[in-house]
Design a protein around this motif. Sequence first.
Motif, PDB file in Angstrom:
ATOM      1  N   LEU A  28       0.745  -1.280  -0.197  1.00  0.00           N
ATOM      2  CA  LEU A  28      -0.146  -0.016  -0.085  1.00  0.00           C
ATOM      3  C   LEU A  28       1.066   1.259   0.099  1.00  0.00           C
ATOM      4  O   LEU A  28       2.207   0.987   0.360  1.00  0.00           O
ATOM      5  N   VAL A  29       0.438   2.309  -0.449  1.00  0.00           N
ATOM      6  CA  VAL A  29       1.241   3.594  -0.454  1.00  0.00           C
ATOM      7  C   VAL A  29       0.240   4.457   0.471  1.00  0.00           C
ATOM      8  O   VAL A  29      -0.773   4.509   0.510  1.00  0.00           O
ATOM      9  N   LEU A  30       1.263   5.046   1.361  1.00  0.00           N
ATOM     10  CA  LEU A  30       0.736   5.935   2.313  1.00  0.00           C
ATOM     11  C   LEU A  30       0.084   7.311   1.743  1.00  0.00           C
ATOM     12  O   LEU A  30       0.743   7.768   0.941  1.00  0.00           O
ATOM     13  N   PRO A  31      -0.872   7.761   2.222  1.00  0.00           N
ATOM     14  CA  PRO A  31      -1.529   8.866   1.714  1.00  0.00           C
ATOM     15  C   PRO A  31      -0.485  10.161   2.049  1.00  0.00           C
ATOM     16  O   PRO A  31       0.110  10.044   3.149  1.00  0.00           O
ATOM     17  N   ALA A  32      -0.304  11.089   1.212  1.00  0.00           N
ATOM     18  CA  ALA A  32       1.018  12.040   1.360  1.00  0.00           C
ATOM     19  C   ALA A  32       0.509  12.824   2.516  1.00  0.00           C
ATOM     20  O   ALA A  32       1.707  12.913   3.383  1.00  0.00           O
ATOM     21  N   PRO A  39       9.102  11.444  10.462  1.00  0.00           N
ATOM     22  CA  PRO A  39      10.264  12.262  10.759  1.00  0.00           C
ATOM     23  C   PRO A  39      11.158  12.371   9.743  1.00  0.00           C
ATOM     24  O   PRO A  39      12.156  13.228   9.355  1.00  0.00           O
ATOM     25  N   THR A  40      11.276  11.321   8.611  1.00  0.00           N
ATOM     26  CA  THR A  40      11.954  11.389   7.313  1.00  0.00           C
ATOM     27  C   THR A  40      11.361  11.131   6.028  1.00  0.00           C
ATOM     28  O   THR A  40      10.423  10.340   6.268  1.00  0.00           O
ATOM     29  N   ARG A  41      11.803  11.463   4.936  1.00  0.00           N
ATOM     30  CA  ARG A  41      11.293  11.211   3.531  1.00  0.00           C
ATOM     31  C   ARG A  41      11.936   9.685   3.227  1.00  0.00           C
ATOM     32  O   ARG A  41      11.699   8.932   2.430  1.00  0.00           O
ATOM     33  N   SER A  66       6.667  10.381  -0.408  1.00  0.00           N
ATOM     34  CA  SER A  66       5.937   9.561   0.544  1.00  0.00           C
ATOM     35  C   SER A  66       6.387   8.093   0.435  1.00  0.00           C
ATOM     36  O   SER A  66       7.671   8.176   0.373  1.00  0.00           O
ATOM     37  N   HIS A  67       5.637   7.430   1.120  1.00  0.00           N
ATOM     38  CA  HIS A  67       6.126   5.797   1.552  1.00  0.00           C
ATOM     39  C   HIS A  67       5.411   4.892   1.092  1.00  0.00           C
ATOM     40  O   HIS A  67       4.059   5.411   0.815  1.00  0.00           O
ATOM     41  N   TRP A  68       5.611   3.502   1.112  1.00  0.00           N
ATOM     42  CA  TRP A  68       4.775   2.607   0.777  1.00  0.00           C
ATOM     43  C   TRP A  68       5.415   1.332   1.857  1.00  0.00           C
ATOM     44  O   TRP A  68       6.404   1.487   2.420  1.00  0.00           O
ATOM     45  N   GLY A 176      11.386   3.463  -5.091  1.00  0.00           N
ATOM     46  CA  GLY A 176       9.917   3.786  -5.356  1.00  0.00           C
ATOM     47  C   GLY A 176       8.957   2.564  -5.126  1.00  0.00           C
ATOM     48  O   GLY A 176       9.445   1.276  -4.941  1.00  0.00           O
ATOM     49  N   ALA A 177       7.958   2.772  -5.026  1.00  0.00           N
ATOM     50  CA  ALA A 177       6.743   1.940  -4.869  1.00  0.00           C
ATOM     51  C   ALA A 177       6.706   0.966  -6.134  1.00  0.00           C
ATOM     52  O   ALA A 177       6.822   1.456  -7.059  1.00  0.00           O
ATOM     53  N   PRO A 178       6.468  -0.416  -5.869  1.00  0.00           N
ATOM     54  CA  PRO A 178       6.104  -1.339  -7.100  1.00  0.00           C
ATOM     55  C   PRO A 178       5.054  -0.554  -7.799  1.00  0.00           C
ATOM     56  O   PRO A 178       4.093   0.045  -7.422  1.00  0.00           O
ATOM     57  N   LYS A 179       5.044  -1.072  -9.207  1.00  0.00           N
ATOM     58  CA  LYS A 179       3.963  -0.810  -9.983  1.00  0.00           C
ATOM     59  C   LYS A 179       2.683  -1.853  -9.666  1.00  0.00           C
ATOM     60  O   LYS A 179       2.942  -3.047  -9.550  1.00  0.00           O
TER      61      LYS A 179
END
Length: 182
Positions: A28-32, A39-41, A66-68, A176-179
């Motif tokens: 899942l991708v975290l909402p922005a 605390p960090t990118r 963002s993060h995944w 990067g997040a997976p496709k």
Amino acid sequence: MSKLAAKIRFTAKLLRPASPKGASWAFLVLPANASAKLPTRSMTTVDGTLDGHPFQATLEPDGQGSHWLKLTRAMREAAGAVVGDTVTLEITPVAEEPEPRVPGDLRKALAATPEARTQWSGLTPVARRDWIHWITSGKKAETRERRIANACSMLASGKRRACCFDRSGVYSKSLGAPKPVE
């Protein structure tokens, strides 16, 4: 309440990665707005709950600021979640980053290079994780072997950080997040 102690609550859709085919994990991708509270990118380890079921995991940068999160089959099954579901998460950054697992080939190279091993042992877990990620992100075996040799040389000469490593993935697109499967 400090930024580190605050729980971050959000919902996100579980996605199936397009590659590798037949992967048993989801992501899942975290909402922005949730990611912005971290605390960090770059990579950050969190304690959390997935639909009320506890877990600890390291969030990866998605290369977009963002993060995944990679969810194992066990995590999904514990929460009774399947790909396509929208799940609720509560996460809190850990107070202290855990020690990363050192790949065997790197461990062997460090053992053979005492100066590098000494420098390695003085690094923080985050710095060691960055070195490991830089080494293992090479696509070819030759690249990985060359990076291990270079890492040992750089560590032995006193370097503490992997050269030119963009921890957020924003500039180098190395992270990067997976496709997702369409």
